[in-house]
Design an enzyme around this catalytic site. Structure first.
Site, PDB file in Angstrom:
ATOM      1  N   HIS A 114       9.369  -5.505 -11.038  1.00 17.32           N
ATOM      2  CA  HIS A 114       9.303  -6.066  -9.691  1.00 17.32           C
ATOM      3  C   HIS A 114       8.970  -7.556  -9.768  1.00 17.32           C
ATOM      4  CE1 HIS A 114       8.836  -2.325  -6.903  1.00 17.32           C
ATOM      5  NE2 HIS A 114       9.827  -2.216  -7.758  1.00 17.32           N
TER       6      HIS A 114
ATOM      7  N   TYR B 109       3.290  -4.441   1.834  1.00 14.26           N
ATOM      8  CA  TYR B 109       1.905  -4.398   2.298  1.00 14.26           C
ATOM      9  C   TYR B 109       1.914  -4.756   3.779  1.00 14.26           C
ATOM     10  CZ  TYR B 109       0.159  -4.313  -2.526  1.00 14.26           C
ATOM     11  OH  TYR B 109      -0.116  -3.964  -3.832  1.00 14.26           O
TER      12      TYR B 109
ATOM     13  N   PRO C 285      -7.981  -0.458  -4.236  1.00 19.48           N
ATOM     14  CA  PRO C 285      -6.635  -0.442  -4.814  1.00 19.48           C
ATOM     15  C   PRO C 285      -5.699  -1.506  -4.256  1.00 19.48           C
ATOM     16  CG  PRO C 285      -6.899   1.359  -3.259  1.00 19.48           C
ATOM     17  CD  PRO C 285      -8.253   0.739  -3.424  1.00 19.48           C
TER      18      PRO C 285
ATOM     19  N   LYS D 274      -5.489  -3.445  -9.333  1.00 19.20           N
ATOM     20  CA  LYS D 274      -6.216  -3.939 -10.505  1.00 19.20           C
ATOM     21  C   LYS D 274      -6.924  -2.861 -11.322  1.00 19.20           C
ATOM     22  CE  LYS D 274      -5.115  -8.118 -10.336  1.00 19.20           C
ATOM     23  NZ  LYS D 274      -3.722  -7.694 -10.396  1.00 19.20           N
TER      24      LYS D 274
ATOM     25  N   TYR E  35      -2.111 -11.424  -8.642  1.00 23.06           N
ATOM     26  CA  TYR E  35      -1.494 -10.104  -8.556  1.00 23.06           C
ATOM     27  C   TYR E  35      -0.876  -9.712  -9.889  1.00 23.06           C
ATOM     28  CZ  TYR E  35       0.838  -6.155  -6.302  1.00 23.06           C
ATOM     29  OH  TYR E  35       1.243  -4.886  -5.922  1.00 23.06           O
TER      30      TYR E  35
END
Length: 395
Positions: free
Chosen positions: A78, A206, A298, A302, A390
């Site tokens: 991704h 998200y 979450p 991580k 990220y």
């Protein structure tokens, strides 16, 4: 007298989740004798549904142990994520911003690969070990004791690696005056559903919505993982599939809502959200790693990646100790890990604060949250900061 067995190894690893298995494989590849002790069955460990986003560092660790072939074949690369708010989606392009990516590959699959590698190596692993206890780790002759099939076993070792998770015996064995706990418990959790349906989008979405957060994730191109924010007091049994899909659809932008393909859930559970750190991570000859030492919400993906990072530091320290008689890596283990952990805690807290609806938030707080989202998607510098964190900060 009850039957008793005595064994010896260099490193006793408590916990056969991905952290313990990865550490065992790293040590095995380096020729360092180790034994893994797990209180649950292999099927139970393999059945746990967990994270699925791997940082480059985690992928490199699996490559180093020789267990990344299936990951490279089946994992999904991704190059970014999408943020959804006010009915619109905004893409954060990791590859364009920083030239790095993440890989979608479920923790269950990572565990399966590491289990197979452990079996192929012939190194020992004890499942369904009862009454596990840690002894003398503050001295020079630590040991781990457990019961199996009515026999009490004592494992004499030189070091103990506590990789047995948040509820495990390792951290609990450390005397209270010797550890400091930092914790924040959030007033909500994630209700997650796993379904054999194609994902709604090519990358993760998200979603921030006045009614609560939602996340559209995946395990493959035919299996999806979806989440919606629920109060911490909620029970998964109160949610039918129909109610879940209706709630999820209501929190997505119109395009994603229309594209959502629903189906029967094959797993449904609620994960509480908390930030947690235990310091230090070394107590004599006991080293804590992964969830035994820290928990992150979450939201920032991580948890598994921090565990892999801990294990890499610990493995390198043990390898240097045995092969080069160099104690620096072990002596600096806790401090080195904690620097990275607290940065990940900060990022996960920030992502959680940015995207969730807090029950005690006033109008001012909600406007600040909206301003933060607007600023983020309009600023290349802010997007780059999100991307850097990220995909994983450098070790």
């Amino acid at each position: 007298m009850a039957p008793h067995g005595t064994h010896a190894t260099r490193v006793a690893i408590v916990g056969a989740g991905p952290a313990g298995l990865l550490l065992g494989q790293l040590l095995t590849v380096a020729g360092i004798d180790n034994l893994i002790i797990e209180q649950r069955s292999a099927d139970y460990v393999l059945g746990r549904i967990r994270a699925g986003i791997l940082e480059c560092t985690t992928v490199e660790a699996l490559e180093r142990t020789g267990v990344a072939a299936r990951l490279h074949e089946e994992g999904l690369k991704h190059h970014g994520i999408e943020l959804s708010f006010n009915g619109t989606r905004h893409r954060i392009d990791f590859h364009a911003l920083i030239g790095r990516d993440v890989t979608v590959y479920g923790q269950t699959e990572v565990t399966r690969d590491l289990m197979a590698a452990r079996q192929a190596s012939g190194m020992p692993i004890v499942y369904e070990a009862e009454s596990v206890s840690l002894h003398e780790f503050d001295g020079s002759r630590p040991s781990v004791q457990y019961r199996k099939d009515g026999v009490t076993h004592t494992v004499q070792c030189e070091f103990i690696a506590g990789c047995d998770g948040f509820h495990g015996v390792s951290r609990a064995s450390v005397p209270e005056p010797s550890k400091q706990i930092f914790e924040r418990v959030y007033p909500f959790g994630w209700l997650g559903v796993l379904s054999d349906t194609p994902p709604v989008a090519d990358e993760l979405i998200y979603a921030s919505h006045p009614d609560g957060f939602a996340l559209c994730s995946m395990r493959s191109m035919t299996r999806s993982r979806y989440y919606v924010q629920v109060p911490s007091t909620e029970k998964a049994g109160n949610w039918s599939d129909e109610r879940f899909w209706k709630t999820l659809r209501s929190r997505l932008d119109p395009e994603a809502a229309d594209a959502l393909i629903t189906g029967p859930s094959i797993e449904k559970s609620i994960a509480p959200l908390r930030s947690f750190v235990c310091e230090p991570m070394r107590y004599g000859r006991l080293f804590l790693a992964g969830d035994a030492a820290h928990i992150v919400p979450p939201t920032g993906a991580k948890g598994l990646n921090l565990a892999a990072s801990d294990v890499l530091y610990l493995a390198d320290g043990l390898i240097a100790h045995y092969q080069e008689h160099d104690a620096n890596g072990l002596d600096q283990y806790s401090e080195t890990c904690l620097r990275r952990i607290w940065k990940a805690e900060r990022f996960s807290w920030w992502m959680t604060s940015l995207l969730h609806s807090f029950p005690d938030a006033d109008v001012f707080a909600r406007r600040i949250q909206q301003a933060e989202l607007d600023y983020l998607v309009g600023s290349e510098a802010a997007c780059r900061s999100l991307a850097e964190n990220y995909v994983g900060l450098p070790r």
